[in-house]
Design a protein around this motif. Structure first.
Motif, PDB file in Angstrom:
ATOM      1  N   MET A  39      -6.626  54.699 -12.495  1.00 15.51           N
ATOM      2  CA  MET A  39      -7.934  54.260 -12.035  1.00 15.51           C
ATOM      3  C   MET A  39      -7.903  52.801 -11.584  1.00 15.51           C
ATOM      4  SD  MET A  39      -9.599  56.976 -12.184  1.00 15.51           S
ATOM      5  CE  MET A  39     -11.236  56.390 -11.792  1.00 15.51           C
ATOM      6  N   THR A  40      -7.009  51.998 -12.162  1.00 12.79           N
ATOM      7  CA  THR A  40      -6.875  50.619 -11.707  1.00 12.79           C
ATOM      8  C   THR A  40      -6.406  50.574 -10.255  1.00 12.79           C
ATOM      9  OG1 THR A  40      -6.378  49.895 -13.952  1.00 12.79           O
ATOM     10  CG2 THR A  40      -5.785  48.412 -12.172  1.00 12.79           C
ATOM     11  N   LEU A  41      -5.437  51.424  -9.909  1.00 13.78           N
ATOM     12  CA  LEU A  41      -4.992  51.502  -8.520  1.00 13.78           C
ATOM     13  C   LEU A  41      -6.113  51.992  -7.610  1.00 13.78           C
ATOM     14  CD1 LEU A  41      -1.407  53.001  -8.986  1.00 13.78           C
ATOM     15  CD2 LEU A  41      -2.040  50.625  -8.549  1.00 13.78           C
ATOM     16  N   GLY A  42      -6.943  52.913  -8.125  1.00 23.95           N
ATOM     17  CA  GLY A  42      -8.082  53.354  -7.345  1.00 23.95           C
ATOM     18  C   GLY A  42      -9.063  52.226  -7.084  1.00 23.95           C
ATOM     19  N   LEU A  49     -20.316  37.767  -6.038  1.00 23.29           N
ATOM     20  CA  LEU A  49     -21.007  38.141  -7.271  1.00 23.29           C
ATOM     21  C   LEU A  49     -21.888  39.374  -7.065  1.00 23.29           C
ATOM     22  CD1 LEU A  49     -22.004  34.650  -8.718  1.00 23.29           C
ATOM     23  CD2 LEU A  49     -20.122  36.143  -9.415  1.00 23.29           C
ATOM     24  N   SER A  50     -22.439  39.541  -5.869  1.00 27.47           N
ATOM     25  CA  SER A  50     -23.249  40.741  -5.605  1.00 27.47           C
ATOM     26  C   SER A  50     -22.394  41.992  -5.699  1.00 27.47           C
ATOM     27  CB  SER A  50     -23.893  40.639  -4.222  1.00 27.47           C
ATOM     28  OG  SER A  50     -24.752  39.519  -4.145  1.00 27.47           O
ATOM     29  N   ILE A  51     -21.182  41.925  -5.176  1.00 21.81           N
ATOM     30  CA  ILE A  51     -20.281  43.080  -5.266  1.00 21.81           C
ATOM     31  C   ILE A  51     -19.892  43.337  -6.722  1.00 21.81           C
ATOM     32  CG2 ILE A  51     -18.008  43.946  -4.607  1.00 21.81           C
ATOM     33  CD1 ILE A  51     -18.307  42.402  -1.991  1.00 21.81           C
ATOM     34  N   CYS A  52     -19.644  42.273  -7.464  1.00 25.93           N
ATOM     35  CA  CYS A  52     -19.272  42.442  -8.874  1.00 25.93           C
ATOM     36  C   CYS A  52     -20.414  43.046  -9.684  1.00 25.93           C
ATOM     37  CB  CYS A  52     -18.848  41.093  -9.465  1.00 25.93           C
ATOM     38  SG  CYS A  52     -17.339  40.403  -8.740  1.00 25.93           S
ATOM     39  N   LEU A  72     -12.508  56.262 -18.580  1.00 24.97           N
ATOM     40  CA  LEU A  72     -12.045  56.728 -17.282  1.00 24.97           C
ATOM     41  C   LEU A  72     -12.395  55.750 -16.175  1.00 24.97           C
ATOM     42  CD1 LEU A  72     -10.685  59.073 -15.758  1.00 24.97           C
ATOM     43  CD2 LEU A  72     -12.949  60.079 -15.470  1.00 24.97           C
ATOM     44  N   PHE A  73     -13.622  55.194 -16.182  1.00 18.80           N
ATOM     45  CA  PHE A  73     -14.101  54.387 -15.070  1.00 18.80           C
ATOM     46  C   PHE A  73     -14.065  52.886 -15.328  1.00 18.80           C
ATOM     47  CE2 PHE A  73     -16.234  58.515 -14.420  1.00 18.80           C
ATOM     48  CZ  PHE A  73     -15.798  58.781 -13.143  1.00 18.80           C
ATOM     49  N   THR A  74     -13.912  52.455 -16.562  1.00 18.74           N
ATOM     50  CA  THR A  74     -13.853  51.022 -16.827  1.00 18.74           C
ATOM     51  C   THR A  74     -12.660  50.361 -16.143  1.00 18.74           C
ATOM     52  OG1 THR A  74     -15.038  51.272 -18.928  1.00 18.74           O
ATOM     53  CG2 THR A  74     -13.707  49.281 -18.637  1.00 18.74           C
ATOM     54  N   PRO A  75     -11.443  50.939 -16.180  1.00 17.90           N
ATOM     55  CA  PRO A  75     -10.340  50.294 -15.440  1.00 17.90           C
ATOM     56  C   PRO A  75     -10.618  50.147 -13.949  1.00 17.90           C
ATOM     57  CG  PRO A  75      -9.487  51.925 -16.977  1.00 17.90           C
ATOM     58  CD  PRO A  75     -10.964  52.105 -16.952  1.00 17.90           C
ATOM     59  N   LEU A  76     -11.316  51.114 -13.349  1.00 16.20           N
ATOM     60  CA  LEU A  76     -11.638  51.015 -11.923  1.00 16.20           C
ATOM     61  C   LEU A  76     -12.545  49.817 -11.668  1.00 16.20           C
ATOM     62  CD1 LEU A  76     -12.458  53.859  -9.496  1.00 16.20           C
ATOM     63  CD2 LEU A  76     -14.079  51.999  -9.684  1.00 16.20           C
ATOM     64  N   ALA A  77     -13.595  49.665 -12.478  1.00 20.24           N
ATOM     65  CA  ALA A  77     -14.525  48.557 -12.280  1.00 20.24           C
ATOM     66  C   ALA A  77     -13.836  47.215 -12.518  1.00 20.24           C
ATOM     67  CB  ALA A  77     -15.728  48.715 -13.211  1.00 20.24           C
ATOM     68  N   GLY A 122     -10.700  46.541 -12.141  1.00 18.35           N
ATOM     69  CA  GLY A 122      -9.793  46.289 -11.023  1.00 18.35           C
ATOM     70  C   GLY A 122     -10.516  45.695  -9.835  1.00 18.35           C
ATOM     71  N   VAL A 123     -11.704  46.214  -9.510  1.00 15.89           N
ATOM     72  CA  VAL A 123     -12.465  45.694  -8.370  1.00 15.89           C
ATOM     73  C   VAL A 123     -12.977  44.288  -8.654  1.00 15.89           C
ATOM     74  CG1 VAL A 123     -14.516  46.038  -6.946  1.00 15.89           C
ATOM     75  CG2 VAL A 123     -13.105  47.992  -7.601  1.00 15.89           C
ATOM     76  N   VAL A 124     -13.569  44.083  -9.830  1.00 17.64           N
ATOM     77  CA  VAL A 124     -14.179  42.790 -10.149  1.00 17.64           C
ATOM     78  C   VAL A 124     -13.125  41.692 -10.201  1.00 17.64           C
ATOM     79  CG1 VAL A 124     -15.404  41.504 -11.931  1.00 17.64           C
ATOM     80  CG2 VAL A 124     -16.150  43.808 -11.325  1.00 17.64           C
ATOM     81  N   LEU A 125     -12.029  41.934 -10.902  1.00 20.37           N
ATOM     82  CA  LEU A 125     -10.992  40.907 -11.003  1.00 20.37           C
ATOM     83  C   LEU A 125     -10.356  40.628  -9.645  1.00 20.37           C
ATOM     84  CD1 LEU A 125      -9.279  41.930 -14.363  1.00 20.37           C
ATOM     85  CD2 LEU A 125     -10.965  40.117 -13.960  1.00 20.37           C
TER      86      LEU A 125
END
Length: 550
Positions: free
Chosen positions: A1-4, A54-57, A73-78, A80-83
């Motif tokens: 999910m991080t890669l996603g 910040l709006s995207i985060c 399941l979805f926390t790694p995805l979020a 990954g995007v925020v960082l």
């Protein structure tokens, strides 16, 4: 999910750097020196860029409200995007200005792209001109840049004219927007809901269940025939490996082997396809029809084979699991069969079955307690003797042999050879051990001196009768209560629509008896919980974005 998450943010990651580089070019076309243009360009977009980042985060903030399996399941995805977005903003403040100072030193900008500056037709875009004495490759690159800038300037002017016309008819534009919004909202009634898109990993796990009570030797023979039929359906150039697991693993391996087998009549066939293969779902549909017709009395269904589907099922054997919970197993089985027949009529549901086997062939031994007591035997003596004869003495009276050569303990067990119990008559001829026969297992020095002579051994047929019957092969519990699982998989339809139709079938069953409940579990349970928490977080995200912009 991080890669996603990184794949999701890859387009947004370059925005901060792109905006800053374009703003530096704009300041250069205003006649500013390179260093001043870089400093002014970075300062002018600092606040808008951090607000946009910040709006995207904040959009991914609802993930914080998730709980249960969906959280993991979805926390790694979020994250990954925020960082990645925060790192992109940091690099646009530090690395991009440094590289701009190093790489743009040799460029010469022609002023005139901004309003208020005069420009010639060839210089209307403020494009980069080749420096004197530049190489052929540099001149070609500069010419390409000029042509690209002229094309983009034409597009920008056309867009400006269209925007001016739209703004001149605001009421009409607003009406078109509202109509589009209404049509988009109507898509909610057409577009289905799924927790995760289907994945074709090139693997199939076919569960083959022979008629109840089939011996493992016969199951092995049937599984070989099924494997041959599979090789006829799937071309040889697309098959990589086919592995069979028949029966139940030995007790000390059971916890380490993931299997849905419950007896000798079960077999799991894992089919691995080569990278270039036809859609796996097409082969599954073909095998369902072919195998069911050629092997009457047997059951076939496909289990999750790839790691993605197994994770999304969160430990369950199927993406759809309807549990019938009740104290009376026979009464629950009646409703489970009705529900199974109803689910088979729902479009998009495949491999519908009842997971438990309740008709396993059994021999019931009824002991005549009065006659057994007259012979000096008890119910316990009969049960212990049958347990030793059929399952060995390892459970009742474990014994070990210590090998002096290697100091390894070996279990010593006594069991009647299975080939000698091939009929009910041979079973009734089993000798029953007298109550005091356990002392025969002890050393002679421990014999009781006052022990009386024992009665001769009696056969099972003298104290009991044997009758055929059926019994559950396994009994499952969920939150203490007994349950029956009506399972199924998804084929060619969204999960949300299927669950809606299944609930209608549940409602059609009528009033359930007291103490009975029917629960819908599986991927839909996690999906609904996730959507509910994400909707709550979405409202909070809108509020936070509004506060950020205001």
């Amino acid at each position: 999910m991080t890669l996603g998450g990184l794949a999701l943010a890859v387009g947004m990651l370059v925005d901060d750097a792109t905006v800053e580089v374009e703003n530096i070019h704009r300041n250069r076309t205003m006649g500013k020196p390179l260093t001043i243009a870089i400093l002014d360009g970075a300062q002018q977009i600092a606040v808008p860029a951090i607000v946009a980042t910040l709006s995207i985060c904040i959009v991914f903030f609802p993930v914080v409200l998730l709980y249960g399996p969906a959280k993991f399941l979805f926390t790694p995805l979020a994250l990954g995007v925020v960082l990645a977005m925060l790192a992109s903003y940091l690099l646009s403040r530090t690395l991009v200005p440094t590289l701009a100072r190093m790489l743009m030193a040799g460029e010469r900008h022609v002023p005139g792209s901004e309003r208020g500056h005069e420009s010639t037709p060839d210089e209307s875009t403020g494009s980069v001109e080749p420096a004197p004495g530049q190489s052929l490759l540099g001149r070609l690159s500069a010419g390409f840049d000029r042509a690209r800038d002229r094309a983009f300037e034409s597009f920008r002017q056309a867009y400006g004219r269209a925007l001016a016309r739209v703004l001149a008819h605001r009421a009409f534009t607003l009406g078109i927007g509202l109509v589009g919004l209404a049509l988009t909202g109507g898509l909610l009634l057409v577009v289905g809901t799924d927790l995760f898109p289907s994945v074709d990993a090139g693997m199939m796990k076919l569960h083959f269940r022979a008629p109840s009570g089939t011996r493992i030797e016969e199951t092995d023979r049937l599984a070989a025939q099924v494997e041959d039929r599979i090789r006829q359906v799937i071309p040889a150039e697309e098959v990589d490996t086919i592995n069979d697991m028949i029966g139940v693993p030995i007790f000390y391996n059971l916890a380490f082997v993931q299997t849905e087998n419950i007896g000798g009549m079960d077999s799991e066939i894992l089919i691995s396809l080569k990278p270039r293969h036809h859609p796996t779902s097409d082969y599954q549909r073909t095998l369902r029809k072919t195998l069911s017709a050629e092997f009457p009395g047997s059951q076939f269904w496909f289990q999750p084979a790839d790691i993605v589907t197994q994770v999304l099922n969160f430990g369950l054997a199927a993406p759809i699991d309807v549990q019938v919970e009740g104290n009376d197993l026979d009464r629950s089985y009646v409703f489970a069969r009705r529900l199974r027949d109803g689910m088979r009529q729902v479009p998009g549901v495949a491999d519908v079955r009842i997971a438990q086997v309740l008709d396993y062939p059994t021999l019931k031994v009824d002991v005549d307690r009065v006659r057994a007591a007259e012979l000096g035997l008890s119910q316990r003596d009969v049960a212990s003797t049958m347990l030793i004869s059929l399952s060995s003495s390892a459970l009742v009276s474990p014994s070990f042999f210590l090998n002096p050569a290697n100091n390894v303990n070996y279990t010593v067990a006594v069991q009647v050879p299975i080939r000698q119990i091939d009929s009910v008559r041979s079973l009734l001829a089993t000798p029953i051990t007298p109550p005091a026969a356990a002392t025969l297992l002890q050393p002679a020095s421990l014999r009781i001196p006052t022990a009386l002579p024992e009665a001769p051994a009696e056969t099972l047929g003298n104290v009991a009768t044997v009758r055929p019957a059926v019994s559950p092969d396994e009994i499952n519990h969920y939150t203490v209560q007994r349950v029956l699982d009506v399972e199924g998989s998804v084929d060619g339809r969204d999960l949300g629509s299927i669950i809606r139709d299944i609930r209608q079938k549940i409602a059609a069953l009528g009033t359930l008896p007291p103490g009975m409940r029917i629960n819908v579990r599986g991927q839909n349970q996690v999906m609904e919980e996730s959507f509910r928490s994400l909707l709550e977080g979405l409202v909070l995200s809108i509020v936070l974005v509004y506060f950020l912009m205001v």
